[in-house]
Design a protein around this motif. Structure first.
Motif, PDB file in Angstrom:
ATOM      1  N   ALA A  73       0.838  -1.206   0.000  1.00 29.11           N
ATOM      2  CA  ALA A  73       0.000   0.000   0.000  1.00 29.11           C
ATOM      3  C   ALA A  73       0.872   1.255   0.000  1.00 29.11           C
ATOM      4  CB  ALA A  73      -0.937  -0.010   1.207  1.00 29.11           C
ATOM      5  N   CYS A  74       1.951   1.260   0.774  1.00 24.91           N
ATOM      6  CA  CYS A  74       2.861   2.414   0.801  1.00 24.91           C
ATOM      7  C   CYS A  74       3.536   2.618  -0.538  1.00 24.91           C
ATOM      8  CB  CYS A  74       3.910   2.235   1.899  1.00 24.91           C
ATOM      9  SG  CYS A  74       3.218   2.378   3.559  1.00 24.91           S
ATOM     10  N   VAL A  75       3.976   1.547  -1.165  1.00 23.68           N
ATOM     11  CA  VAL A  75       4.636   1.655  -2.470  1.00 23.68           C
ATOM     12  C   VAL A  75       3.669   2.181  -3.520  1.00 23.68           C
ATOM     13  CG1 VAL A  75       5.631   0.275  -4.338  1.00 23.68           C
ATOM     14  CG2 VAL A  75       6.426  -0.034  -2.008  1.00 23.68           C
ATOM     15  N   LEU A  76       2.435   1.701  -3.526  1.00 22.11           N
ATOM     16  CA  LEU A  76       1.445   2.182  -4.487  1.00 22.11           C
ATOM     17  C   LEU A  76       1.111   3.657  -4.251  1.00 22.11           C
ATOM     18  CD1 LEU A  76      -0.977  -0.870  -4.744  1.00 22.11           C
ATOM     19  CD2 LEU A  76       0.714  -0.105  -6.414  1.00 22.11           C
ATOM     20  N   GLY A  77       0.998   4.050  -3.003  1.00 19.63           N
ATOM     21  CA  GLY A  77       0.739   5.459  -2.697  1.00 19.63           C
ATOM     22  C   GLY A  77       1.883   6.355  -3.122  1.00 19.63           C
ATOM     23  N   LEU A  78       3.099   5.925  -2.868  1.00 18.67           N
ATOM     24  CA  LEU A  78       4.277   6.686  -3.273  1.00 18.67           C
ATOM     25  C   LEU A  78       4.362   6.784  -4.792  1.00 18.67           C
ATOM     26  CD1 LEU A  78       6.812   8.135  -2.289  1.00 18.67           C
ATOM     27  CD2 LEU A  78       8.008   5.948  -2.421  1.00 18.67           C
ATOM     28  N   ASN A  79       4.056   5.709  -5.482  1.00 17.70           N
ATOM     29  CA  ASN A  79       4.063   5.709  -6.938  1.00 17.70           C
ATOM     30  C   ASN A  79       3.033   6.702  -7.487  1.00 17.70           C
ATOM     31  OD1 ASN A  79       4.627   4.967  -9.603  1.00 17.70           O
ATOM     32  ND2 ASN A  79       3.060   3.378  -9.573  1.00 17.70           N
ATOM     33  N   SER A  80       1.833   6.718  -6.922  1.00 15.56           N
ATOM     34  CA  SER A  80       0.803   7.662  -7.365  1.00 15.56           C
ATOM     35  C   SER A  80       1.237   9.101  -7.127  1.00 15.56           C
ATOM     36  CB  SER A  80      -0.508   7.394  -6.623  1.00 15.56           C
ATOM     37  OG  SER A  80      -0.975   6.115  -6.922  1.00 15.56           O
ATOM     38  N   MET A  81       1.839   9.357  -5.971  1.00 19.85           N
ATOM     39  CA  MET A  81       2.290  10.705  -5.659  1.00 19.85           C
ATOM     40  C   MET A  81       3.385  11.150  -6.628  1.00 19.85           C
ATOM     41  SD  MET A  81       3.722  12.236  -2.080  1.00 19.85           S
ATOM     42  CE  MET A  81       5.250  11.353  -2.191  1.00 19.85           C
ATOM     43  N   LEU A  82       4.327  10.275  -6.944  1.00 21.23           N
ATOM     44  CA  LEU A  82       5.405  10.624  -7.868  1.00 21.23           C
ATOM     45  C   LEU A  82       4.882  10.861  -9.279  1.00 21.23           C
ATOM     46  CD1 LEU A  82       8.272   8.271  -6.645  1.00 21.23           C
ATOM     47  CD2 LEU A  82       8.080  10.747  -6.372  1.00 21.23           C
ATOM     48  N   GLN A  83       3.878  10.097  -9.698  1.00 18.95           N
ATOM     49  CA  GLN A  83       3.272  10.330 -11.010  1.00 18.95           C
ATOM     50  C   GLN A  83       2.592  11.686 -11.051  1.00 18.95           C
ATOM     51  OE1 GLN A  83       0.696   7.044 -11.904  1.00 18.95           O
ATOM     52  NE2 GLN A  83       2.366   5.746 -12.631  1.00 18.95           N
ATOM     53  N   CYS A  84       1.930  12.067  -9.977  1.00 17.37           N
ATOM     54  CA  CYS A  84       1.273  13.372  -9.905  1.00 17.37           C
ATOM     55  C   CYS A  84       2.300  14.499  -9.966  1.00 17.37           C
ATOM     56  CB  CYS A  84       0.447  13.477  -8.629  1.00 17.37           C
ATOM     57  SG  CYS A  84      -0.449  15.013  -8.464  1.00 17.37           S
ATOM     58  N   VAL A  85       3.397  14.360  -9.236  1.00 25.87           N
ATOM     59  CA  VAL A  85       4.455  15.373  -9.248  1.00 25.87           C
ATOM     60  C   VAL A  85       5.053  15.489 -10.648  1.00 25.87           C
ATOM     61  CG1 VAL A  85       6.792  15.862  -8.399  1.00 25.87           C
ATOM     62  CG2 VAL A  85       4.974  15.236  -6.805  1.00 25.87           C
ATOM     63  N   ALA A  86       5.291  14.366 -11.297  1.00 22.60           N
ATOM     64  CA  ALA A  86       5.863  14.391 -12.640  1.00 22.60           C
ATOM     65  C   ALA A  86       4.907  15.066 -13.625  1.00 22.60           C
ATOM     66  CB  ALA A  86       6.175  12.971 -13.103  1.00 22.60           C
ATOM     67  N   LEU A  87       3.623  14.781 -13.503  1.00 16.24           N
ATOM     68  CA  LEU A  87       2.632  15.402 -14.385  1.00 16.24           C
ATOM     69  C   LEU A  87       2.566  16.913 -14.155  1.00 16.24           C
ATOM     70  CD1 LEU A  87       0.336  15.032 -16.449  1.00 16.24           C
ATOM     71  CD2 LEU A  87      -1.210  14.737 -14.521  1.00 16.24           C
ATOM     72  N   CYS A  88       2.567  17.332 -12.903  1.00 14.09           N
ATOM     73  CA  CYS A  88       2.544  18.763 -12.598  1.00 14.09           C
ATOM     74  C   CYS A  88       3.812  19.452 -13.092  1.00 14.09           C
ATOM     75  CB  CYS A  88       2.360  18.984 -11.100  1.00 14.09           C
ATOM     76  SG  CYS A  88       0.731  18.520 -10.512  1.00 14.09           S
ATOM     77  N   ALA A  89       4.946  18.799 -12.966  1.00 20.12           N
ATOM     78  CA  ALA A  89       6.207  19.377 -13.433  1.00 20.12           C
ATOM     79  C   ALA A  89       6.194  19.533 -14.948  1.00 20.12           C
ATOM     80  CB  ALA A  89       7.371  18.510 -12.997  1.00 20.12           C
ATOM     81  N   ARG A  90       5.663  18.534 -15.648  1.00 16.96           N
ATOM     82  CA  ARG A  90       5.566  18.652 -17.108  1.00 16.96           C
ATOM     83  C   ARG A  90       4.659  19.797 -17.507  1.00 16.96           C
ATOM     84  NH1 ARG A  90       3.513  13.348 -18.477  1.00 16.96           N
ATOM     85  NH2 ARG A  90       4.424  12.435 -16.647  1.00 16.96           N
ATOM     86  N   ARG A  91       3.543  19.955 -16.799  1.00 11.59           N
ATOM     87  CA  ARG A  91       2.631  21.066 -17.099  1.00 11.59           C
ATOM     88  C   ARG A  91       3.290  22.407 -16.825  1.00 11.59           C
ATOM     89  NH1 ARG A  91      -3.081  19.070 -14.539  1.00 11.59           N
ATOM     90  NH2 ARG A  91      -3.575  17.553 -16.149  1.00 11.59           N
ATOM     91  N   ALA A  92       4.032  22.494 -15.736  1.00  8.72           N
ATOM     92  CA  ALA A  92       4.702  23.750 -15.396  1.00  8.72           C
ATOM     93  C   ALA A  92       5.737  24.111 -16.452  1.00  8.72           C
ATOM     94  CB  ALA A  92       5.346  23.645 -14.018  1.00  8.72           C
ATOM     95  N   VAL A  93       6.475  23.129 -16.927  1.00 10.99           N
ATOM     96  CA  VAL A  93       7.470  23.393 -17.963  1.00 10.99           C
ATOM     97  C   VAL A  93       6.779  23.818 -19.250  1.00 10.99           C
ATOM     98  CG1 VAL A  93       9.199  22.284 -19.440  1.00 10.99           C
ATOM     99  CG2 VAL A  93       9.237  21.913 -16.979  1.00 10.99           C
ATOM    100  N   ALA A  94       5.691  23.170 -19.593  1.00  6.38           N
ATOM    101  CA  ALA A  94       4.972  23.526 -20.820  1.00  6.38           C
ATOM    102  C   ALA A  94       4.333  24.907 -20.700  1.00  6.38           C
ATOM    103  CB  ALA A  94       3.905  22.480 -21.124  1.00  6.38           C
ATOM    104  N   ASP A  95       3.841  25.244 -19.509  1.00  7.16           N
ATOM    105  CA  ASP A  95       3.190  26.536 -19.321  1.00  7.16           C
ATOM    106  C   ASP A  95       4.179  27.683 -19.335  1.00  7.16           C
ATOM    107  OD1 ASP A  95       0.696  25.475 -19.265  1.00  7.16           O
ATOM    108  OD2 ASP A  95       0.523  25.434 -17.082  1.00  7.16           O
ATOM    109  N   THR A  96       5.376  27.467 -18.805  1.00  7.93           N
ATOM    110  CA  THR A  96       6.347  28.550 -18.834  1.00  7.93           C
ATOM    111  C   THR A  96       6.810  28.829 -20.249  1.00  7.93           C
ATOM    112  OG1 THR A  96       8.150  27.017 -18.388  1.00  7.93           O
ATOM    113  CG2 THR A  96       7.178  28.153 -16.500  1.00  7.93           C
ATOM    114  N   ALA A  97       6.609  27.889 -21.130  1.00  7.39           N
ATOM    115  CA  ALA A  97       6.991  28.093 -22.516  1.00  7.39           C
ATOM    116  C   ALA A  97       5.946  28.919 -23.262  1.00  7.39           C
ATOM    117  CB  ALA A  97       7.190  26.746 -23.202  1.00  7.39           C
TER     118      ALA A  97
END
Length: 176
Positions: free
Chosen positions: A46-70
């Motif tokens: 359960a901890c590994v799955l939660g951590l994986n979901s959180m990291l996917q969310c962070v990666a998605l937000c980071a990609r959006r931030a990079v695309a938006d600053t462009a």
């Protein structure tokens, strides 16, 4: 003497209780060590799955931030809050301030809400249509080039101006 040794062994046998039988453990096949290990593995999963979901969310937000600053979100936001054209701002009425002989009422302050200084006799001021708020010409011109609303009441002035009787008039939109 053989008789005596026999009695001692009987007494010892009577005082020592019998050990529990294996029949009690055979009726409960549940091994507690295995249950604890299984519970720990489920928690770890359960901890590994939660951590994986959180990291996917962070990666998605980071990609959006990079695309938006462009030029994505920031450009859309600037376009939505873009100011008026200079010719539309110049079309607003300009007048010369003259102080009233009697003290001004408390509700109608005689000052510029942008630079926070009071109007002096003979200063050029601009009055926005419909809301009637007055500002120094330089202050409100600078404001309206970057914003499309009154700085006091936030009524929006449309960038679409209409020509009526040879004069340009700005359409006033009230905020909802």
């Amino acid at each position: 003497m053989p008789h005596m040794s026999n009695n001692c062994s009987n007494i010892t046998a009577a005082l020592v209780p019998e050990a529990p039988r294996a029949a009690a453990s055979s009726s409960s096949p549940l091994n507690y060590d295995a249950v604890v290990i299984l519970a720990a593995m489920v928690c770890a999963l359960a901890c590994v799955l939660g951590l994986n979901s959180m990291l996917q969310c962070v990666a998605l937000c980071a990609r959006r931030a990079v695309a938006d600053t462009a030029g994505g979100w920031a450009a859309r936001r600037r376009a939505a809050d873009a100011g008026l054209k200079r010719e539309d701002v110049a079309a607003l009425p300009v007048s010369t301030y003259a102080a009233a002989p009697a003290p001004a009422p408390a509700s109608g302050a005689a000052g510029c809400a942008i630079c926070l200084s009071e109007f002096a006799d003979g200063e050029r001021i601009r009055e926005l249509p419909v809301c009637g708020h007055r500002f120094h010409v330089a202050c409100i011109d600078k404001w309206l080039v970057s914003h499309c609303s009154c700085p006091t009441c936030r009524r929006r002035l449309s960038a679409e101006s209409s020509v009526v009787g040879g004069q340009r008039h700005l359409q006033v939109l009230t905020a909802v």
